[in-house]
Motif scaffolding. Structure first.
Motif, PDB file in Angstrom:
ATOM      1  N   GLY A   1      30.770 -31.622  -9.060  1.00  0.00           N
ATOM      2  CA  GLY A   1      29.624 -32.268  -8.576  1.00  0.00           C
ATOM      3  C   GLY A   1      29.019 -33.314  -9.707  1.00  0.00           C
TER       4      GLY A   1
ATOM      5  N   ALA B   1      25.692 -34.282 -11.616  1.00  0.00           N
ATOM      6  CA  ALA B   1      24.461 -33.553 -11.929  1.00  0.00           C
ATOM      7  C   ALA B   1      23.548 -34.887 -12.495  1.00  0.00           C
TER       8      ALA B   1
ATOM      9  N   HIS C   1      20.809 -35.353 -13.559  1.00  0.00           N
ATOM     10  CA  HIS C   1      20.049 -34.917 -14.893  1.00  0.00           C
ATOM     11  C   HIS C   1      20.851 -34.896 -16.387  1.00  0.00           C
TER      12      HIS C   1
ATOM     13  N   ALA D   1      24.690 -30.740 -16.564  1.00  0.00           N
ATOM     14  CA  ALA D   1      25.674 -30.004 -16.064  1.00  0.00           C
ATOM     15  C   ALA D   1      26.700 -30.728 -15.340  1.00  0.00           C
ATOM     16  N   GLY D   2      27.489 -30.144 -14.368  1.00  0.00           N
ATOM     17  CA  GLY D   2      28.552 -30.849 -13.458  1.00  0.00           C
ATOM     18  C   GLY D   2      29.491 -31.621 -14.152  1.00  0.00           C
TER      19      GLY D   2
ATOM     20  N   LYS E   1      18.203 -34.602  -8.993  1.00  0.00           N
ATOM     21  CA  LYS E   1      17.002 -33.866  -9.265  1.00  0.00           C
ATOM     22  C   LYS E   1      16.784 -33.647 -10.449  1.00  0.00           C
TER      23      LYS E   1
ATOM     24  N   VAL F   1      31.332 -22.406  -9.372  1.00  0.00           N
ATOM     25  CA  VAL F   1      29.867 -22.673  -9.350  1.00  0.00           C
ATOM     26  C   VAL F   1      28.985 -22.498  -8.125  1.00  0.00           C
TER      27      VAL F   1
ATOM     28  N   LEU G   1      24.778 -24.716  -4.498  1.00  0.00           N
ATOM     29  CA  LEU G   1      25.830 -25.458  -4.633  1.00  0.00           C
ATOM     30  C   LEU G   1      27.216 -25.166  -4.277  1.00  0.00           C
TER      31      LEU G   1
ATOM     32  N   CYS H   1      29.165 -25.268 -17.386  1.00  0.00           N
ATOM     33  CA  CYS H   1      30.070 -26.072 -17.164  1.00  0.00           C
ATOM     34  C   CYS H   1      30.983 -26.589 -18.428  1.00  0.00           C
TER      35      CYS H   1
HETATM   36  O1  PXL Z   1      25.132 -25.479 -13.617  1.00  0.00           O
HETATM   37  C1  PXL Z   1      25.884 -25.625 -12.647  1.00  0.00           C
HETATM   38  C2  PXL Z   1      25.892 -26.983 -11.889  1.00  0.00           C
HETATM   39  C3  PXL Z   1      27.072 -27.600 -11.635  1.00  0.00           C
HETATM   40  N1  PXL Z   1      27.453 -28.570 -10.838  1.00  0.00           N
HETATM   41  C4  PXL Z   1      26.296 -29.488 -10.712  1.00  0.00           C
HETATM   42  C5  PXL Z   1      24.987 -28.846 -11.037  1.00  0.00           C
HETATM   43  C6  PXL Z   1      24.788 -27.759 -11.780  1.00  0.00           C
HETATM   44  C7  PXL Z   1      23.534 -27.341 -11.950  1.00  0.00           C
HETATM   45  O2  PXL Z   1      22.693 -28.188 -11.981  1.00  0.00           O
HETATM   46  O3  PXL Z   1      24.047 -29.831 -10.628  1.00  0.00           O
HETATM   47  C8  PXL Z   1      26.699 -30.642  -9.980  1.00  0.00           C
END
Ligand code: PXL
Length: 280
Positions: A11, A13, A15, A18-19, A44, A107, A116, A212
């Motif tokens: 995914g 992320a 921010h 992560a991801g 987010k 995850v 998730l 991650c």
């Molecule tokens: O930390 C695990 C994680 C994995 N993948 C995505 C995330 C997060 C945590 O925010 O957003 C896409």
């Protein structure tokens, strides 16, 4: 020039800690050419509720083929897979690259509590995806959930979980134990030998992306042809530095610093817990 290539199926992320973002930053830091197949977008910031935008199966499949056919891969990693349908598709796609090392990070829940992975997808992940893994990397909460326990508290419980998860077919299991007492302890199990990977723990709440980045660093090493045990140990040093030099952006849980190992080298005992940086 040749360079090792790694693909993360995970995914996004937004921010940045992560991801997919953590994976690509980590691949770059470890001198590996990084590619991504995005399964869902998590938008987010650490203080608001998150929204999840699932990607269509055709988009995931197209990204996978672009990476594996147009560029080629030396190792792959899975992160957030979100639904049973995505897991089934990814399992099908991965079978086209069977000979490549695969790190499966199961995850489930983000640091701020966002879900998730759907609960009803857990069985499919265990039965279909785990057998394909070179390394399976649950944290202690994920490991507990995967074996139907409430929580794992002791090193013995982490080891029992590693044994039980190995039964699903991964070649290696790394249970990311997190902080136990004064130490950050992970368990590495290959079906015969049980190893404890120990580093001094870091006093920080800014650990978003640690899991991650740890599994991405393993993937990068496997892409370069590093042997699995050594790949895990190098990854542990990489992520320890990233946590030791964690970044706070002023709100909520901050980020591991993906460049820390390159910039500051291996973590030492000196100054542990004092190196929390606020760059903004
Ligand atoms: O930390 C695990 C994680 C994995 N993948 C995505 C995330 C997060 C945590 O925010 O957003 C896409």
């Amino acid at each position: 020039m040749t360079i090792a290539r790694a693909l993360s199926i995970a995914g996004s992320a937004a921010h940045g800690s992560a991801g997919i973002q953590a994976d690509l930053k980590t691949f770059q830091e470890r001198d590996v050419y990084g590619m991504a197949a995005i399964t869902a977008i998590v938008a987010k910031n650490p203080v608001t509720a998150s929204s999840i935008f699932e990607q269509p199966l055709e988009a995931i499949e197209a990204q996978f083929y672009t990476a594996t056919k147009n560029v080629g891969v030396d190792a792959m990693k899975t992160g957030m897979l979100f639904t049973t349908e995505i897991i089934e598709l990814v399992v099908h796609l991965l079978k086209n690259e069977k000979d490549k090392p695969l790190v499966v990070d199961p995850v489930m829940i983000g640091k701020m509590g966002s879900q998730l992975l759907h609960d009803d997808a857990i069985e499919t992940m265990k039965k279909q995806l785990f057998p394909l893994a070179t390394i399976l990397t649950p944290n202690r909460h994920e490991a507990a959930k995967l074996i139907g326990k409430k929580e794992l508290h002791t090193i013995e419980q982490l080891k029992d979980a590693a044994r039980e998860l190995h039964q699903f077919g991964p070649t290696y299991v790394v249970v990311k134990g997190g902080v136990i007492g004064e130490k950050a302890i992970d368990i590495l199990y290959d079906g015969h030998q049980m190893m404890e990977l120990v580093e001094p723990s870091v006093e920080t709440i800014h650990t978003s992306g640690a899991g991650c980045s740890f599994s991405a660093a393993m993937t990068a090493e496997l892409a370069k042809g590093t042997k699995t045990m050594e790949a895990v140990m190098l990854a542990k040093k990489y992520v320890t530095a990233a946590i030791n030099h964690a970044l706070s952006f002023g709100k909520g849980i901050g980020s591991t610093y993906h460049a820390a190992y390159r910039k500051f080298g291996e973590a030492t005992n000196e100054g542990f817990g004092k190196k929390i940086k606020n760059l903004h």
